[in-house]
Design an enzyme around this catalytic site. Structure first.
Site, PDB file in Angstrom:
ATOM      1  N   LYS A   9       8.174   8.929  -6.777  1.00 16.91           N
ATOM      2  CA  LYS A   9       8.685   8.169  -5.643  1.00 16.91           C
ATOM      3  C   LYS A   9       9.311   6.846  -6.106  1.00 16.91           C
ATOM      4  O   LYS A   9       9.144   6.446  -7.268  1.00 16.91           O
ATOM      5  CB  LYS A   9       7.538   7.916  -4.666  1.00 16.91           C
ATOM      6  CG  LYS A   9       6.930   9.198  -4.084  1.00 16.91           C
ATOM      7  CD  LYS A   9       5.868   8.859  -3.046  1.00 16.91           C
ATOM      8  CE  LYS A   9       5.162  10.109  -2.560  1.00 16.91           C
ATOM      9  NZ  LYS A   9       4.234   9.806  -1.447  1.00 16.91           N
ATOM     10  N   TYR A  49       9.443  16.144   4.240  1.00 17.08           N
ATOM     11  CA  TYR A  49       8.214  15.732   4.923  1.00 17.08           C
ATOM     12  C   TYR A  49       8.134  16.261   6.358  1.00 17.08           C
ATOM     13  O   TYR A  49       7.410  15.687   7.177  1.00 17.08           O
ATOM     14  CB  TYR A  49       8.100  14.209   4.893  1.00 17.08           C
ATOM     15  CG  TYR A  49       7.730  13.677   3.518  1.00 17.08           C
ATOM     16  CD1 TYR A  49       6.593  14.135   2.863  1.00 17.08           C
ATOM     17  CD2 TYR A  49       8.514  12.715   2.883  1.00 17.08           C
ATOM     18  CE1 TYR A  49       6.242  13.665   1.606  1.00 17.08           C
ATOM     19  CE2 TYR A  49       8.164  12.225   1.631  1.00 17.08           C
ATOM     20  CZ  TYR A  49       7.018  12.708   1.001  1.00 17.08           C
ATOM     21  OH  TYR A  49       6.660  12.236  -0.238  1.00 17.08           O
ATOM     22  N   ASN A 112       2.310   5.725  -3.391  1.00 14.40           N
ATOM     23  CA  ASN A 112       1.321   6.392  -4.257  1.00 14.40           C
ATOM     24  C   ASN A 112       1.978   7.121  -5.424  1.00 14.40           C
ATOM     25  O   ASN A 112       1.474   8.114  -5.925  1.00 14.40           O
ATOM     26  CB  ASN A 112       0.404   7.297  -3.426  1.00 14.40           C
ATOM     27  CG  ASN A 112       1.145   8.448  -2.768  1.00 14.40           C
ATOM     28  OD1 ASN A 112       2.374   8.524  -2.840  1.00 14.40           O
ATOM     29  ND2 ASN A 112       0.417   9.357  -2.142  1.00 14.40           N
ATOM     30  N   HIS A 115       4.700  12.577  -5.514  1.00 12.20           N
ATOM     31  CA  HIS A 115       4.454  13.635  -4.532  1.00 12.20           C
ATOM     32  C   HIS A 115       4.439  14.961  -5.275  1.00 12.20           C
ATOM     33  O   HIS A 115       5.258  15.178  -6.168  1.00 12.20           O
ATOM     34  CB  HIS A 115       5.581  13.675  -3.478  1.00 12.20           C
ATOM     35  CG  HIS A 115       5.596  14.970  -2.700  1.00 12.20           C
ATOM     36  ND1 HIS A 115       4.786  15.176  -1.614  1.00 12.20           N
ATOM     37  CD2 HIS A 115       6.276  16.131  -2.895  1.00 12.20           C
ATOM     38  CE1 HIS A 115       4.982  16.418  -1.161  1.00 12.20           C
ATOM     39  NE2 HIS A 115       5.887  17.008  -1.918  1.00 12.20           N
ATOM     40  N   GLU A 126       9.717  23.576  -0.652  1.00  9.18           N
ATOM     41  CA  GLU A 126      10.278  22.298  -1.107  1.00  9.18           C
ATOM     42  C   GLU A 126      11.330  22.455  -2.208  1.00  9.18           C
ATOM     43  O   GLU A 126      12.332  21.735  -2.216  1.00  9.18           O
ATOM     44  CB  GLU A 126       9.134  21.378  -1.585  1.00  9.18           C
ATOM     45  CG  GLU A 126       8.230  20.959  -0.428  1.00  9.18           C
ATOM     46  CD  GLU A 126       6.972  20.208  -0.856  1.00  9.18           C
ATOM     47  OE1 GLU A 126       6.857  19.828  -2.042  1.00  9.18           O
ATOM     48  OE2 GLU A 126       6.086  20.007   0.006  1.00  9.18           O
TER      49      GLU A 126
HETATM   50  P1  CMP Z   1       2.686  12.821  -0.337  1.00  7.13           P
HETATM   51  O1  CMP Z   1       1.932  13.677  -1.279  1.00  7.13           O
HETATM   52  O2  CMP Z   1       4.067  12.414  -0.701  1.00  7.13           O
HETATM   53  O3  CMP Z   1       2.745  13.554   1.092  1.00  7.13           O
HETATM   54  C1  CMP Z   1       2.913  12.830   2.295  1.00  7.13           C
HETATM   55  C2  CMP Z   1       2.807  11.348   2.092  1.00  7.13           C
HETATM   56  O4  CMP Z   1       2.592  10.585   3.249  1.00  7.13           O
HETATM   57  C3  CMP Z   1       1.599  11.047   1.224  1.00  7.13           C
HETATM   58  O5  CMP Z   1       1.844  11.470  -0.095  1.00  7.13           O
HETATM   59  C4  CMP Z   1       1.444   9.551   1.430  1.00  7.13           C
HETATM   60  O6  CMP Z   1       2.232   8.797   0.526  1.00  7.13           O
HETATM   61  C5  CMP Z   1       2.047   9.326   2.827  1.00  7.13           C
HETATM   62  N1  CMP Z   1       1.094   8.857   3.809  1.00  7.13           N
HETATM   63  C6  CMP Z   1       1.136   7.675   4.441  1.00  7.13           C
HETATM   64  N2  CMP Z   1       0.116   7.548   5.309  1.00  7.13           N
HETATM   65  C7  CMP Z   1      -0.586   8.693   5.236  1.00  7.13           C
HETATM   66  C8  CMP Z   1      -1.764   9.171   5.881  1.00  7.13           C
HETATM   67  N3  CMP Z   1      -2.410   8.440   6.792  1.00  7.13           N
HETATM   68  N4  CMP Z   1      -2.214  10.400   5.539  1.00  7.13           N
HETATM   69  C9  CMP Z   1      -1.562  11.157   4.631  1.00  7.13           C
HETATM   70  N5  CMP Z   1      -0.434  10.758   3.998  1.00  7.13           N
HETATM   71  C10 CMP Z   1       0.036   9.532   4.277  1.00  7.13           C
END
Ligand code: CMP
Length: 137
Positions: A9, A49, A112, A115, A126
């Site tokens: 990311k 997403y 984070n 992904h 995806e």
């Molecule tokens: P990712 O694995 O990219 O998939 C969805 C993303 O949504 C997740 O990582 C997080 O970075 C983001 N995200 C933000 N808030 C939440 C939440 N409350 N629960 C889950 N994913 C979240």
């Protein structure tokens, strides 16, 4: 051989962690099948997403992944989907174990670092968003 979709990311790119993240996957024995540094379009981000559409964090998540370049890749190997998920650590970095990518490099749930597809079905959905060649995997 199982394939999975991974995206470093914008925070991972900004922090200079592209090499480190890819190094970990390669060291584990995963193969890089495809790799690109791109800026997502809003359409691509919303499609990636789409399962989160309607959730409170959807808008913030999409805006965040549009905030800078990302590195997208297809990795292959035995049990690749699960191997990548375990190496990334818990979605919320506050719960991620040290030694995982999120446990070592992140503190915030939106920012984070990485992904990864959460299942073989997600990987199949995806990969073709970005790598049309993988449509039939
Ligand atoms: P990712 O694995 O990219 O998939 C969805 C993303 O949504 C997740 O990582 C997080 O970075 C983001 N995200 C933000 N808030 C939440 C939440 N409350 N629960 C889950 N994913 C979240």
């Amino acid at each position: 051989m199982e394939k999975t979709f991974v995206m470093i990311k914008p925070d991972g790119v900004r922090k200079g962690l592209v090499g480190e993240v890819i190094r970990r996957f390669e060291a584990r024995g995963l193969n890089i099948e495809a790799l690109k540094l791109i800026r997502l379009s809003r359409k691509e981000a919303e499609e990636l997403y789409s399962i989160h559409r309607g959730k409170a964090f959807f808008g913030e998540l999409v805006d965040f992944v549009l905030s800078g370049p990302v590195v997208i890749m297809v990795l292959s190997g035995k049990g690749a989907v699960n191997a990548v998920r375990k190496m990334m650590g818990a979605t919320n970095p506050k719960d991620a174990e040290p030694g995982t990518i999120r446990g070592d490099f992140a503190l915030e749930i939106t920012e984070n670092i990485v992904h990864g597809a959460d299942s073989k079905e997600s990987a199949k959905r995806e990969m073709p968003i970005f790598f049309g060649d993988y449509l039939d995997t």
